[in-house]
Write a protein that holds these residues in place. Structure first.
Motif, mmCIF file in Angstrom:
data_model
loop_
_atom_site.group_PDB
_atom_site.id
_atom_site.type_symbol
_atom_site.label_atom_id
_atom_site.label_comp_id
_atom_site.label_asym_id
_atom_site.label_seq_id
_atom_site.Cartn_x
_atom_site.Cartn_y
_atom_site.Cartn_z
ATOM 1 N N GLU A 1 0.836 -1.203 0.000
ATOM 2 C CA GLU A 1 0.000 0.000 0.000
ATOM 3 C C GLU A 1 0.873 1.258 0.000
ATOM 4 N N TYR A 2 1.920 1.234 0.804
ATOM 5 C CA TYR A 2 2.860 2.354 0.857
ATOM 6 C C TYR A 2 3.506 2.589 -0.511
ATOM 7 N N GLN A 3 3.969 1.510 -1.145
ATOM 8 C CA GLN A 3 4.599 1.640 -2.459
ATOM 9 C C GLN A 3 3.624 2.211 -3.494
ATOM 10 N N GLU A 4 2.383 1.753 -3.467
ATOM 11 C CA GLU A 4 1.366 2.266 -4.391
ATOM 12 C C GLU A 4 1.105 3.746 -4.147
ATOM 13 N N ASN A 5 0.994 4.138 -2.887
ATOM 14 C CA ASN A 5 0.762 5.549 -2.555
ATOM 15 C C ASN A 5 1.931 6.428 -2.965
ATOM 16 N N ARG A 6 3.135 5.912 -2.762
ATOM 17 C CA ARG A 6 4.337 6.671 -3.156
ATOM 18 C C ARG A 6 4.407 6.844 -4.670
ATOM 19 N N GLU A 7 4.116 5.787 -5.383
ATOM 20 C CA GLU A 7 4.145 5.855 -6.845
ATOM 21 C C GLU A 7 3.071 6.810 -7.355
ATOM 22 N N ALA A 8 1.902 6.785 -6.766
ATOM 23 C CA ALA A 8 0.832 7.706 -7.160
ATOM 24 C C ALA A 8 1.257 9.151 -6.911
ATOM 25 N N LEU A 9 1.895 9.389 -5.783
ATOM 26 C CA LEU A 9 2.377 10.736 -5.472
ATOM 27 C C LEU A 9 3.454 11.169 -6.465
ATOM 28 N N ARG A 10 4.351 10.275 -6.812
ATOM 29 C CA ARG A 10 5.401 10.595 -7.789
ATOM 30 C C ARG A 10 4.811 10.910 -9.168
ATOM 31 N N ARG A 11 3.822 10.116 -9.583
ATOM 32 C CA ARG A 11 3.171 10.382 -10.877
ATOM 33 C C ARG A 11 2.515 11.761 -10.871
ATOM 34 N N LYS A 12 1.828 12.042 -9.796
ATOM 35 C CA LYS A 12 1.149 13.340 -9.647
ATOM 36 C C LYS A 12 2.180 14.477 -9.700
ATOM 37 N N GLU A 13 3.290 14.296 -9.001
ATOM 38 C CA GLU A 13 4.336 15.306 -8.999
ATOM 39 C C GLU A 13 4.915 15.497 -10.401
ATOM 40 N N ARG A 14 5.170 14.388 -11.092
ATOM 41 C CA ARG A 14 5.736 14.480 -12.447
ATOM 42 C C ARG A 14 4.812 15.258 -13.373
ATOM 43 N N THR A 15 3.532 14.962 -13.296
ATOM 44 C CA THR A 15 2.599 15.618 -14.222
ATOM 45 C C THR A 15 2.333 17.069 -13.844
ATOM 46 N N GLN A 16 2.302 17.371 -12.558
ATOM 47 C CA GLN A 16 1.942 18.719 -12.142
ATOM 48 C C GLN A 16 3.127 19.655 -11.956
ATOM 49 N N ILE A 17 4.310 19.105 -11.742
ATOM 50 C CA ILE A 17 5.443 19.979 -11.408
ATOM 51 C C ILE A 17 6.641 19.806 -12.320
ATOM 52 N N ARG A 18 7.137 18.600 -12.419
ATOM 53 C CA ARG A 18 8.405 18.372 -13.140
ATOM 54 C C ARG A 18 8.376 18.913 -14.574
ATOM 55 N N ALA A 19 7.289 18.678 -15.272
ATOM 56 C CA ALA A 19 7.196 19.152 -16.655
ATOM 57 C C ALA A 19 7.271 20.677 -16.711
ATOM 58 N N LYS A 20 6.653 21.339 -15.752
ATOM 59 C CA LYS A 20 6.654 22.806 -15.726
ATOM 60 C C LYS A 20 8.012 23.371 -15.329
ATOM 61 N N ILE A 21 8.744 22.636 -14.492
ATOM 62 C CA ILE A 21 10.073 23.097 -14.084
ATOM 63 C C ILE A 21 11.002 23.164 -15.291
ATOM 64 N N LYS A 22 10.804 22.250 -16.237
ATOM 65 C CA LYS A 22 11.639 22.250 -17.441
ATOM 66 C C LYS A 22 11.520 23.562 -18.209
ATOM 67 N N SER A 23 10.357 24.173 -18.121
ATOM 68 C CA SER A 23 10.163 25.450 -18.826
ATOM 69 C C SER A 23 10.138 26.621 -17.843
ATOM 70 N N ALA A 24 10.929 26.519 -16.790
ATOM 71 C CA ALA A 24 10.966 27.552 -15.743
ATOM 72 C C ALA A 24 11.347 28.924 -16.296
ATOM 73 N N ASP A 25 12.171 28.957 -17.349
ATOM 74 C CA ASP A 25 12.576 30.236 -17.948
ATOM 75 C C ASP A 25 11.389 31.030 -18.459
ATOM 76 N N GLU A 26 10.341 30.340 -18.838
ATOM 77 C CA GLU A 26 9.184 30.992 -19.446
ATOM 78 C C GLU A 26 8.108 31.374 -18.435
ATOM 79 N N LEU A 27 8.294 31.023 -17.164
ATOM 80 C CA LEU A 27 7.299 31.311 -16.145
ATOM 81 C C LEU A 27 7.453 32.731 -15.602
ATOM 82 N N SER A 28 6.334 33.322 -15.245
ATOM 83 C CA SER A 28 6.395 34.608 -14.558
ATOM 84 C C SER A 28 6.850 34.342 -13.126
ATOM 85 N N GLU A 29 7.221 35.377 -12.406
ATOM 86 C CA GLU A 29 7.656 35.216 -11.025
ATOM 87 C C GLU A 29 6.519 34.641 -10.168
#
Length: 150
Positions: free
Chosen positions: A57-85
């Motif tokens: 259960e812990y592993q499943e929850n961790r993986e779900a959190l990682r997927r959520k982080e990848r989709t909501q944050i990591r992709a946007k960090i790659k284009s950090a230069d284009e973000l407003s402050e």
């Protein structure tokens, strides 16, 4: 000793194919990790019955959190230069929130699992996970035929 040798052979066989077929390899790695942890912790059948559902259960929850982080944050960090402050500040806040959530998940797991296996075995679990990860990385690097970064 034979058990360790067999586990090592199985580990090497599966990890050598690690980056070929993604989905089946994940399942093979998962199976190897279960065998590795089982051997390292030397769980009794009673402990194993209580431990594995909590761990899975812990592993499943961790993986779900990682997927959520990848989709909501990591992709946007790659284009950090284009973000407003303001967008960057919001994204940073979201990242910190994910870090807090991950830490809370880890703490809850450790408290729960140490209730079904001893504190010593809980520490051995942490060590075993790191050892497994190191062996996996070592096998990957050997397969790639190199050491450090390229």
């Amino acid at each position: 000793m034979n058990k360790k040798l067999l586990l090592l052979i199985a580990f090497l066989a599966v990890s050598s194919n690690f980056y070929g077929q993604r989905k089946t390899d994940r399942e093979k790695i998962k199976s190897l990790k279960v065998a590795f942890i089982t051997e390292k912790l030397d769980l009794s059948s009673t402990e194993a019955q209580a431990f594995w559902p909590i761990y899975n259960e812990y592993q499943e929850n961790r993986e779900a959190l990682r997927r959520k982080e990848r989709t909501q944050i990591r992709a946007k960090i790659k284009s950090a230069d284009e973000l407003s402050e303001k967008e960057a500040a919001d994204l940073l806040e979201k990242y910190i929130s994910f870090e807090d959530e991950e830490e809370a998940l880890d703490k809850a797991f450790l408290k729960k699992v140490s209730g079904v296996i001893s504190s010593k075995k809980t520490l051995l679990l942490l060590r075993s996970e790191e050892e497994f990860k190191r062996q996996l990385i070592k096998q990957y690097r050997q397969k790639r035929g190199g050491g450090g970064f390229r």
